[in-house]
Motif scaffolding. Structure first.
Motif, short mmCIF file in Angstrom:
data_model
loop_
_atom_site.label_atom_id
_atom_site.label_comp_id
_atom_site.label_asym_id
_atom_site.label_seq_id
_atom_site.Cartn_x
_atom_site.Cartn_y
_atom_site.Cartn_z
N ALA A 50 -17.37 27.95 -30.37
CA ALA A 50 -18.74 27.84 -29.83
C ALA A 50 -19.66 28.87 -30.47
O ALA A 50 -20.82 28.58 -30.77
N LEU A 51 -19.14 30.08 -30.71
CA LEU A 51 -19.95 31.13 -31.32
C LEU A 51 -20.26 30.84 -32.78
O LEU A 51 -21.15 31.46 -33.36
N ASP A 52 -19.56 29.90 -33.38
CA ASP A 52 -19.84 29.49 -34.75
C ASP A 52 -20.65 28.19 -34.81
O ASP A 52 -20.89 27.66 -35.89
N SER A 53 -21.07 27.68 -33.65
CA SER A 53 -21.83 26.44 -33.60
C SER A 53 -23.33 26.74 -33.51
O SER A 53 -23.74 27.89 -33.40
N SER A 54 -24.13 25.70 -33.56
CA SER A 54 -25.59 25.86 -33.43
C SER A 54 -25.96 26.10 -31.96
O SER A 54 -25.49 25.37 -31.08
N PRO A 55 -26.79 27.08 -31.68
CA PRO A 55 -27.14 27.35 -30.28
C PRO A 55 -28.11 26.32 -29.73
O PRO A 55 -28.92 25.76 -30.47
N PRO A 56 -28.05 26.05 -28.43
CA PRO A 56 -29.04 25.16 -27.82
C PRO A 56 -30.40 25.84 -27.76
O PRO A 56 -30.49 27.08 -27.83
N VAL A 57 -31.44 25.05 -27.66
CA VAL A 57 -32.81 25.57 -27.56
C VAL A 57 -33.31 25.29 -26.16
O VAL A 57 -33.19 24.16 -25.66
#
Length: 489
Positions: A26-33
């Motif tokens: 998850a820490l390597d994924s795109s963050p939600p906005v």
């Protein structure tokens, strides 16, 4: 995956190998906005809003990350771009605020580590126009963004201060709620701020924990008996989280509170993470939040809440809520000890000034105006005494509503007055602009004089004020602050 070795070992020991790998992914994924609406200014959803944040009625996820600087509604203070997990502060404050009210005044809330202002604006909306939020930032360079966001939000119930936490000894027992969103090692923000990975170390974690304890001690002194302290970080480790809460319970007598109020289901449940669908009961785990409890000698344990990016749509976040024992000291709660005034801040206005100033606000009967330096400020009459106590005890950078300056009995309005939610919209002719013209105004580009009435104009977009402009014949004086203008692409 590129995380510090000691960090991965700590997380694996805490969560277990399988769940730790889910967190790392998850820490390597795109963050939600996500963004939070300003209830004072916007009732409709912003463009791109897809679903509500379960723990904050005004919070929404966006289906894409737009260029916020090119949205005039952002400049008007219609919403604040805020990380969703941290919006849980709204759930906490709503749960405790009714029990904290004292007759005759609104809530006094201290945001001890406030810049850039996300939680300050949230608190300003929650406490209402009769309450007061003191937003403190120790680092002077960071106060500019804090002031800008408070002005843009437009509630008029914020005082921005620039003080070391120890200076709040001068306002012992003054606040009903104190939020310490402490500077931390930032593990929960690793995907939004990859540089934090390189800066992380166990030594820095220990250093952060020591600094957090000093801030918490100073904050505790500023809290009234029976008041509520909210402690939060954006990190995962126990050293900065649970161990600091345990220390507060042991060293300062922090007590727990009932947790039922935090667990009430919101009116909508359409935004829970896909891996954690809604259940029929009303536990925080329904949302993917991990609850904990710190034992105390009192009746209740101190509730804690952990947000993990692999469990919820948001970043890493930790929060704990504790009450300061009252020891039967109800008199002190109503009448806190305030150190003698160091200086006088407010100056008297000319007798003719109130009539001129009153025409600029929608409810002049509830306002108090004062001269501070060469400018005029407006305050709700219910808060002016508290504002004075704060401003004369600390280093206040901004407070209330900056009205502007008086010249020969007439007000030259400040930009902050245009963004005030209580502005009298008929104080000057309104000029409603298209998106293209609004962006030209915000860039301080040339705009056709034919769009404006002669003299002062209130510039608006989609019904919300953006600022002031003055037309003098064929010449335009764009009064939008040059330090706020958006870059021309």
């Amino acid at each position: 995956m590129n995380f510090p070795e000691e960090f991965t070992a700590s997380i694996t020991a805490s969560l277990g190998a399988e769940e730790a790998q889910r967190l790392f992914a998850a820490l390597d994924s795109s963050p939600p906005v996500s963004a939070r609406l300003n209830p004072l200014k916007l009732s409709a959803l912003p463009n791109g809003a897809s679903r509500r944040a379960a723990w904050c009625d005004e919070g929404y996820y966006l289906d894409r990350r737009p260029r916020f600087a090119l949205d005039p509604l952002w400049h008007a203070g219609a919403y604040y771009v805020q990380e969703a997990s941290s919006m849980f502060i709204a759930r906490i404050v709503r749960a405790v605020m009714d029990d904290l009210r004292i007759a005759g005044r609104g809530l006094r809330i201290l945001d001890m580590c406030a810049a850039p202002g996300g939680k300050t604006t949230l608190l300003a909306s929650l406490t209402g126009e009769d309450g007061l939020v003191v937003a403190n930032e120790t680092i002077r360079q960071r106060t500019a963004a804090l002031v800008d966001n408070a002005v843009r939000w437009g509630t008029g119930n914020v005082v921005v201060t620039n003080n070391d936490p120890s200076h709040f000894q001068r306002l012992s027992g003054f606040f009903d709620v104190v939020l310490v969103d402490a500077p931390c090692s930032g593990e929960g923000m690793f995907r939004k701020n990859p540089e934090a990975r390189a800066e992380w170390s166990t030594a820095n974690v220990r250093l952060c924990a020591q600094r957090q304890r000093r801030i918490l001690s100073d904050a505790w002194n500023a809290l009234r008996p029976d008041g509520i302290l909210i402690y939060s970080t954006c990190t995962f480790n126990r050293t900065e989280n649970e161990e600091n809460v345990e220390w507060m319970a042991r060293e300062h007598g922090g007590e727990g509170i009932p947790t039922e109020a935090f667990l009430t289901n919101p009116t909508t449940t359409d935004c829970l993470s896909e891996s954690h669908p809604p259940h029929s009961d009303s536990h925080a785990e329904d949302y993917g939040i991990v609850r904990g409890a710190i034992e105390t000698s009192g009746r209740y344990d101190i509730p804690t809440f952990r947000f993990y990016p692999h469990r919820i749509a948001g970043e890493g976040f930790f929060a704990a809520v504790m009450r300061k024992p009252d020891a039967g000291d109800t008199a002190r709660a109503a009448n806190p000890k305030v150190s003698p005034q160091r200086r006088s801040v407010f100056a008297e206005l000319p007798k003719s000034a109130p009539a001129e100033l009153s025409r600029w606000v929608a409810e002049p009967n509830v306002m108090h105006f004062a001269q501070v330096g060469d400018s005029v400020y407006g305050y709700r009459s219910t808060t002016v005494r508290d504002v004075r106590a704060v401003a004369e005890s600390l280093t206040a950078i901004y407070s209330g509503i900056g009205m502007g300056q008086l010249f020969h009995g007439k007000l030259r309005p400040a930009h902050s007055l245009a963004l005030f939610g209580g502005l009298a919209l008929d104080a000057a002719p309104q000029a409603a602009l298209t998106l293209a013209d609004a962006l030209d105004y915000l860039r301080k580009n040339d705009i056709s004089p034919e769009l404006f009435a002669e003299g002062l104009n209130l510039v608006t977009y989609d019904g919300l004020p953006l600022g002031w402009l003055k037309r003098i014949g064929d010449r335009i004086n764009n009064m939008y602050p040059k330090e706020l203008r958006i870059a021309t692409l």
